[in-house]
Motif scaffolding. Structure first.
Motif, PDB file in Angstrom:
ATOM      1  N   MET A   2       0.828  -1.191   0.000  1.00  0.00           N
ATOM      2  CA  MET A   2       0.000   0.000   0.000  1.00  0.00           C
ATOM      3  C   MET A   2       0.876   1.261   0.000  1.00  0.00           C
ATOM      4  N   ALA A   3       1.841   1.327   0.902  1.00  0.00           N
ATOM      5  CA  ALA A   3       2.706   2.507   0.960  1.00  0.00           C
ATOM      6  C   ALA A   3       3.609   2.577  -0.257  1.00  0.00           C
ATOM      7  N   ALA A   4       4.025   1.421  -0.788  1.00  0.00           N
ATOM      8  CA  ALA A   4       4.877   1.422  -1.976  1.00  0.00           C
ATOM      9  C   ALA A   4       4.122   1.994  -3.171  1.00  0.00           C
ATOM     10  N   ASN A   5       2.848   1.717  -3.281  1.00  0.00           N
ATOM     11  CA  ASN A   5       2.055   2.274  -4.387  1.00  0.00           C
ATOM     12  C   ASN A   5       1.892   3.779  -4.259  1.00  0.00           C
ATOM     13  N   ARG A   6       1.896   4.269  -3.039  1.00  0.00           N
ATOM     14  CA  ARG A   6       1.730   5.701  -2.820  1.00  0.00           C
ATOM     15  C   ARG A   6       3.011   6.467  -3.164  1.00  0.00           C
ATOM     16  N   TRP A   7       4.202   5.896  -2.864  1.00  0.00           N
ATOM     17  CA  TRP A   7       5.456   6.624  -3.032  1.00  0.00           C
ATOM     18  C   TRP A   7       6.187   6.298  -4.335  1.00  0.00           C
ATOM     19  N   LEU A   8       5.925   5.176  -4.958  1.00  0.00           N
ATOM     20  CA  LEU A   8       6.652   4.804  -6.163  1.00  0.00           C
ATOM     21  C   LEU A   8       5.866   5.148  -7.419  1.00  0.00           C
ATOM     22  N   LYS A   9       5.510   6.386  -7.534  1.00  0.00           N
ATOM     23  CA  LYS A   9       4.859   6.887  -8.737  1.00  0.00           C
ATOM     24  C   LYS A   9       5.903   7.576  -9.603  1.00  0.00           C
ATOM     25  N   PRO A  10       5.684   7.659 -10.886  1.00  0.00           N
ATOM     26  CA  PRO A  10       6.670   8.322 -11.767  1.00  0.00           C
ATOM     27  C   PRO A  10       6.894   9.797 -11.425  1.00  0.00           C
ATOM     28  N   GLU A  11       5.952  10.426 -10.770  1.00  0.00           N
ATOM     29  CA  GLU A  11       6.093  11.843 -10.437  1.00  0.00           C
ATOM     30  C   GLU A  11       7.147  12.089  -9.368  1.00  0.00           C
ATOM     31  N   VAL A  12       7.435  11.093  -8.525  1.00  0.00           N
ATOM     32  CA  VAL A  12       8.390  11.299  -7.441  1.00  0.00           C
ATOM     33  C   VAL A  12       9.794  10.816  -7.790  1.00  0.00           C
ATOM     34  N   TYR A  13      10.020  10.268  -8.978  1.00  0.00           N
ATOM     35  CA  TYR A  13      11.357   9.828  -9.372  1.00  0.00           C
ATOM     36  C   TYR A  13      12.365  10.977  -9.368  1.00  0.00           C
ATOM     37  N   PRO A  14      12.034  12.174  -9.866  1.00  0.00           N
ATOM     38  CA  PRO A  14      13.017  13.273  -9.767  1.00  0.00           C
ATOM     39  C   PRO A  14      13.347  13.649  -8.325  1.00  0.00           C
ATOM     40  N   LEU A  15      12.393  13.546  -7.431  1.00  0.00           N
ATOM     41  CA  LEU A  15      12.655  13.816  -6.018  1.00  0.00           C
ATOM     42  C   LEU A  15      13.623  12.791  -5.444  1.00  0.00           C
ATOM     43  N   PHE A  16      13.398  11.521  -5.749  1.00  0.00           N
ATOM     44  CA  PHE A  16      14.318  10.481  -5.293  1.00  0.00           C
ATOM     45  C   PHE A  16      15.709  10.696  -5.877  1.00  0.00           C
ATOM     46  N   ALA A  17      15.791  11.092  -7.130  1.00  0.00           N
ATOM     47  CA  ALA A  17      17.085  11.312  -7.769  1.00  0.00           C
ATOM     48  C   ALA A  17      17.819  12.479  -7.128  1.00  0.00           C
ATOM     49  N   SER A  18      17.122  13.588  -6.882  1.00  0.00           N
ATOM     50  CA  SER A  18      17.785  14.749  -6.288  1.00  0.00           C
ATOM     51  C   SER A  18      18.227  14.474  -4.853  1.00  0.00           C
ATOM     52  N   VAL A  19      17.421  13.768  -4.091  1.00  0.00           N
ATOM     53  CA  VAL A  19      17.813  13.412  -2.728  1.00  0.00           C
ATOM     54  C   VAL A  19      18.983  12.423  -2.767  1.00  0.00           C
ATOM     55  N   GLY A  20      18.966  11.504  -3.715  1.00  0.00           N
ATOM     56  CA  GLY A  20      20.071  10.560  -3.854  1.00  0.00           C
ATOM     57  C   GLY A  20      21.374  11.245  -4.204  1.00  0.00           C
ATOM     58  N   VAL A  21      21.320  12.244  -5.095  1.00  0.00           N
ATOM     59  CA  VAL A  21      22.518  13.005  -5.449  1.00  0.00           C
ATOM     60  C   VAL A  21      23.023  13.783  -4.241  1.00  0.00           C
ATOM     61  N   ALA A  22      22.130  14.395  -3.487  1.00  0.00           N
ATOM     62  CA  ALA A  22      22.534  15.156  -2.301  1.00  0.00           C
ATOM     63  C   ALA A  22      23.176  14.244  -1.258  1.00  0.00           C
ATOM     64  N   VAL A  23      22.610  13.085  -1.033  1.00  0.00           N
ATOM     65  CA  VAL A  23      23.188  12.133  -0.083  1.00  0.00           C
ATOM     66  C   VAL A  23      24.544  11.643  -0.579  1.00  0.00           C
ATOM     67  N   GLY A  24      24.674  11.435  -1.882  1.00  0.00           N
ATOM     68  CA  GLY A  24      25.947  11.019  -2.456  1.00  0.00           C
ATOM     69  C   GLY A  24      27.024  12.075  -2.287  1.00  0.00           C
ATOM     70  N   ILE A  25      26.680  13.340  -2.504  1.00  0.00           N
ATOM     71  CA  ILE A  25      27.642  14.431  -2.326  1.00  0.00           C
ATOM     72  C   ILE A  25      28.063  14.536  -0.861  1.00  0.00           C
ATOM     73  N   CYS A  26      27.107  14.410   0.045  1.00  0.00           N
ATOM     74  CA  CYS A  26      27.447  14.457   1.476  1.00  0.00           C
ATOM     75  C   CYS A  26      28.344  13.284   1.867  1.00  0.00           C
ATOM     76  N   GLY A  27      28.044  12.105   1.363  1.00  0.00           N
ATOM     77  CA  GLY A  27      28.874  10.947   1.652  1.00  0.00           C
ATOM     78  C   GLY A  27      30.276  11.096   1.088  1.00  0.00           C
ATOM     79  N   MET A  28      30.380  11.626  -0.132  1.00  0.00           N
ATOM     80  CA  MET A  28      31.690  11.839  -0.742  1.00  0.00           C
ATOM     81  C   MET A  28      32.513  12.823   0.088  1.00  0.00           C
ATOM     82  N   GLN A  29      31.892  13.901   0.537  1.00  0.00           N
ATOM     83  CA  GLN A  29      32.606  14.894   1.342  1.00  0.00           C
ATOM     84  C   GLN A  29      33.012  14.309   2.698  1.00  0.00           C
TER      85      GLN A  29
END
Length: 89
Positions: free
Chosen positions: A1-28
């Protein structure tokens, strides 16, 4: 149920931007732990106290990205900026 709510194509850019931010923080974080001359992880290095190693600090602060952008203009699109700001064009 929760996976259907959050795994929509509209939120993929949000996941990507948060993933990039976490990656930059981890790299630093990894960069600071491994190469920063002021960070001492092992007990043997911590007992050394304050080191006056200016060459290592200079190497850390003047990394390759900083050397690359040192002579560049701080503009995103210099040709467009010059076209609109230069009256001779």
């Amino acid at each position: 149920m929760a996976a259907n709510r959050w795994l929509k194509p509209e939120v993929y850019p949000l996941f990507a931007s948060v993933g990039v931010a976490v990656g930059i923080c981890g790299m630093q974080l990894v960069r600071n732990i491994t190469t920063n001359p002021e960070v001492r992880v092992t007990k043997q290095n911590r007992t050394a106290g304050i080191l006056e190693n200016f060459a290592e600090g200079e190497k850390y602060s003047q990394h390759s990205l900083r050397k690359y952008v040192r002579g560049k203009q701080p503009q995103i699109m210099p040709s467009v900026n010059n076209f609109f700001s230069d009256p001779s064009n």
